[in-house]
Write an enzyme that holds these catalytic residues in place. Structure first.
Site, PDB file in Angstrom:
ATOM      1  CG  ASN A   1      -1.853   1.068   1.369  1.00 60.39           C
ATOM      2  OD1 ASN A   1      -1.829   1.993   0.557  1.00 60.39           O
ATOM      3  ND2 ASN A   1      -2.712   1.004   2.368  1.00 60.39           N
TER       4      ASN A   1
ATOM      5  NE  ARG B   1      -6.071   1.852  -0.230  1.00 62.50           N
ATOM      6  CZ  ARG B   1      -6.092   2.876   0.600  1.00 62.50           C
ATOM      7  NH1 ARG B   1      -5.118   3.054   1.448  1.00 62.50           N
ATOM      8  NH2 ARG B   1      -7.095   3.721   0.574  1.00 62.50           N
TER       9      ARG B   1
ATOM     10  CG  HIS C   1     -11.676   4.999   2.464  1.00 64.21           C
ATOM     11  ND1 HIS C   1     -12.182   6.166   2.988  1.00 64.21           N
ATOM     12  CD2 HIS C   1     -10.329   5.092   2.527  1.00 64.21           C
ATOM     13  CE1 HIS C   1     -11.180   6.955   3.335  1.00 64.21           C
ATOM     14  NE2 HIS C   1     -10.049   6.323   3.061  1.00 64.21           N
TER      15      HIS C   1
ATOM     16  CG  HIS D   1     -12.452   4.200   6.418  1.00 67.24           C
ATOM     17  ND1 HIS D   1     -11.861   2.971   6.279  1.00 67.24           N
ATOM     18  CD2 HIS D   1     -11.432   5.103   6.409  1.00 67.24           C
ATOM     19  CE1 HIS D   1     -10.544   3.114   6.191  1.00 67.24           C
ATOM     20  NE2 HIS D   1     -10.264   4.406   6.261  1.00 67.24           N
ATOM     21  CG  LEU D   2     -14.736   8.205  11.191  1.00 71.64           C
ATOM     22  CD1 LEU D   2     -15.260   8.629  12.559  1.00 71.64           C
ATOM     23  CD2 LEU D   2     -15.096   9.260  10.151  1.00 71.64           C
ATOM     24  N   GLY D   3     -10.229   7.598   9.232  1.00 75.39           N
ATOM     25  CA  GLY D   3      -8.774   7.485   9.399  1.00 75.39           C
ATOM     26  C   GLY D   3      -8.193   8.844   9.086  1.00 75.39           C
TER      27      GLY D   3
ATOM     28  NE  ARG E   1      -7.570  13.346   1.805  1.00 75.70           N
ATOM     29  CZ  ARG E   1      -7.692  12.031   1.622  1.00 75.70           C
ATOM     30  NH1 ARG E   1      -8.550  11.565   0.754  1.00 75.70           N
ATOM     31  NH2 ARG E   1      -6.954  11.182   2.314  1.00 75.70           N
TER      32      ARG E   1
ATOM     33  CG  ASP F   1      -2.415  12.078  15.649  1.00 78.12           C
ATOM     34  OD1 ASP F   1      -3.365  11.744  16.389  1.00 78.12           O
ATOM     35  OD2 ASP F   1      -1.515  11.303  15.303  1.00 78.12           O
TER      36      ASP F   1
ATOM     37  N   GLY G   1      -8.554   4.150  12.116  1.00 79.97           N
ATOM     38  CA  GLY G   1      -7.864   4.683  13.295  1.00 79.97           C
ATOM     39  C   GLY G   1      -8.759   5.437  14.275  1.00 79.97           C
TER      40      GLY G   1
ATOM     41  N   GLY H   1     -12.277   5.780  14.051  1.00 78.43           N
ATOM     42  CA  GLY H   1     -13.515   5.033  14.316  1.00 78.43           C
ATOM     43  C   GLY H   1     -13.308   3.921  15.328  1.00 78.43           C
ATOM     44  CD  GLU H   2     -10.130  -0.157  13.554  1.00 80.97           C
ATOM     45  OE1 GLU H   2      -9.125  -0.548  14.154  1.00 80.97           O
ATOM     46  OE2 GLU H   2     -10.258  -0.236  12.308  1.00 80.97           O
TER      47      GLU H   2
ATOM     48  CD  GLU I   1      -7.989  -0.007   4.024  1.00 77.96           C
ATOM     49  OE1 GLU I   1      -7.237   0.344   4.954  1.00 77.96           O
ATOM     50  OE2 GLU I   1      -8.404   0.788   3.167  1.00 77.96           O
TER      51      GLU I   1
END
Ligand code: ADP
Length: 395
Positions: free
Chosen positions: A7, A90, A179, A205-207, A238, A279, A327, A329-330, A381
Site C-alpha cells: 500500500n 492497493r 475506501h 471509515h474514519l482514518g 482534506r 492527528d 484509526g 472510528g476504532e 484492508e
C-alpha cells in the site's frame, strides 16, 4: 501461497506478507517519511519487532529496504524473492473500468496514470509501487485492487452529478467512491455478525481519509466521497464538502492559482486547517484543555457525519447498524459519542460504558434496547486484498 500486500502512499509504504488461504500474517511493516533523511521503518514478525531510522530517498529505495528486511539472515522470513507468489497492490482510483481485482498489464498501468489527476495524493505513488515491485519481484504475479471497485454497484441516480449529460457520458464525470476495500471488509463482517445478508448498514471509515458508505444487501448504494477522494465529511487535511463557488472566489477575487487551491483543499484543510493539528489524538487533548478551535472542529466533524447518517437512512428507508472503523472510528470514544449523541429519533442509542472500554476486537456499543446496532469493526484492508488476489489466482 505467499502474498505480499503493498500500500504505497505519497510518502509511505505499508506492507504485509500473508500466507493464503490460512490468512496467517508472516510479517507486517511500514516505511514512513520517504524522501527524508529520517524515514522510519517498522517491521514485525512473530519473533521480532524492529524500528529503525534510515535515509530513504524515494519509493524504490523504500521497497529495496523492505526487501532486504524480508531476506535478512537473522530477522527475515524469506530466502529468496521468488518465494513470493503474488503481490496485491492497493490502488486508489480505478475509474469505472475496473470493478474487480485485476492482473497488472501495460493497459492497467496506463489507466492508473491517466486517472492520477483524480487522485493526485495516491495514484502516482500507487503506480510507483507497482513499477518498483515489477523490478524487484520479477517472478511474482502483480495484481491490483482498486478502492473504487466496491462502489461499482452505486445506482446512476446516486453517482451522477447534475451537470450536462455529456460530462457523464463522454468524460467520466461521476462519483466513484473510495475506501472500498475497507467498507467491503467491515460490512461483510457486520453481516456475518448479524447473521443476515439483507441488511441496511452505514459504514463510517474514519482514518486520515474519512468516508461513509450506505450498504444495502451487501452492495454499496451511496458514498460520501465523489469524483475524487476529497468530497464528503471532514478529514485530517482534506476539506470534504464545500460549495464549488468558493474555488472561483479564491481564484477570481482572492488571487490564488488553481494549484494553490488544490493544495489548500487537499493538504491544509480539514482538521488541520481548523485546528493546526492533523492527528486526532492531539486535537482531543487540546480540546480537553479547553482549546475552543479544537472543540468546535470536533463538533463540526461529528455534525457532518450525523447529517450523512440521516441522509443514508432515508436513502435506504431504514437502518440496521452503523459501523465505526479505521484509526479514529476504532479508537476514539469521544468521536463516537459526539456522533451518536441525540440520535434517539433513529432509535440509535450508545451505551457509554461499552463505548469507553478500550478493545481491539469486533464489538457492539449500543444499549440493549437500541433498535439500530452500533458496531466497531477493525478494518483489515490487507487481508481483504490478499483474499481477493488469492481468489483470482485460484480460479
Ligand atoms: P490511514 O488513513 O493513514 O490508514 P488510520 O486509519 O491509521 O489512517 O487513522 C489515523 C487517524 O487515527 C489519526 O488521525 C489518529 O489520530 C487517529 N487515531 C489513532 N489512534 C487514536 C486514538 N487512540 N484516539 C483517537 N484517535 C486515534
Amino acid at each position: 501461497m505467499n502474498i505480499l500486500i503493498i500500500n504505497s502512499g505519497s510518502s509511505s509504504i505499508k506492507y504485509q506478507l500473508l500466507e493464503m488461504p490460512s490468512s496467517r500474517v508472516i510479517c507486517v511493516g511500514s516505511i514512513e517519511r520517504i524522501g527524508s533523511t529520517d524515514a522510519i521503518s517498522n517491521y514485525r514478525t512473530d519473533n521480532n519487532k524492529v524500528e529503525k531510522i534510515y535515509e530513504i530517498a524515494n519509493h524504490k529505495a523504500g521497497l529495496e529496504r523492505i526487501t532486504s528486511l524480508l531476506l535478512d539472515a537473522e530477522i527475515g522470513v524469506l530466502k529468496s524473492t521468488e518465494e513470493i507468489d503474488a503481490i496485491g497492490h492497493r490502488v486508489v482510483h480505478g475509474g469505472s473500468d475496473y470493478t474487480a481485482t485485476t492482473l497488472v498489464t501495460e493497459e492497467v498501468k496506463e489507466k492508473i496514470k491517466i486517472l492520477s489527476p483524480l487522485a493526485p495524493l495516491h495514484n502516482p505513488a500507487n503506480l510507483e509501487g507497482i513499477l518498483m515491485a515489477e523490478q524487484i519481484f520479477a517472478i511474482a504475479k502483480q495484481m491490483v485492487v482498486f478502492d473504487t471497485a466496491f462502489h461499482g454497484t452505486m445506482p446512476v441516480k446516486a453517482k451522477k452529478y447534475a451537470v450536462p449529460n455529456e460530462l457523464y457520458e463522454k468524460d467520466g464525470v461521476q462519483a466513484y467512491g473510495f475506501h472500498g476495500t475497507s467498507h467491503k471488509y467491515v460490512s461483510e463482517k457486520a453481516n456475518e455478525y448479524l447473521n443476515n445478508q439483507h441488511t441496511k448498514l452505514i459504514s463510517i471509515h474514519l482514518g486520515n481519509g474519512c468516508s461513509i458508505t450506505a450498504i444495502q444487501d451487501g452492495k454499496s448504494i451511496d458514498h460520501s466521497m465523489g469524483f475524487a477522494p476529497s468530497n464528503g465529511i471532514v478529514m485530517g487535511t482534506r476539506s470534504g464538502d464545500i460549495d464549488h463557488s468558493i474555488i472561483f472566489y479564491m481564484v477570481n477575487t482572492l488571487g490564488y492559482d488553481l494549484n494553490e487551491v488544490s493544495e489548500l483543499l487537499n493538504k491544509k484543510s480539514g482538521m488541520l486547517g481548523l485546528t493546526g493539528f492533523n492527528d486526532l489524538r492531539d486535537i482531543e487533548e487540546e480540546a480537553s484543555k479547553g482549546n475552543k478551535q479544537c472543540i468546535l472542529a470536533l463538533e463540526m466533524n461529528a455534525y457532518r457525519i450525523k447529517k450523512y447518517i440521516g441522509a443514508y437512512t432515508s436513502a435506504m428507508n431504514g437502518l440496521d447498524a452503523i459501523i465505526f472503523t479505521a484509526g479514529i472510528g476504532e479508537n476514539s470514544s469521544l468521536m463516537r459519542q459526539l456522533i451518536c449523541k441525540d440520535m434517539e429519533y433513529f432509535d440509535l442509542n450508545l451505551d457509554d460504558s461499552k463505548n469507553d472500554l478500550r478493545a481491539s476486537n469486533l464489538r457492539e456499543l449500543n444499549t440493549e434496547d437500541s433498535k439500530v446496532k452500533i458496531l466497531v469493526i477493525p478494518t483489515n484492508e490487507e487481508l481483504e486484498i490478499a483474499k481477493q488476489v488469492y481468489q483470482l489466482l485460484s480460479k
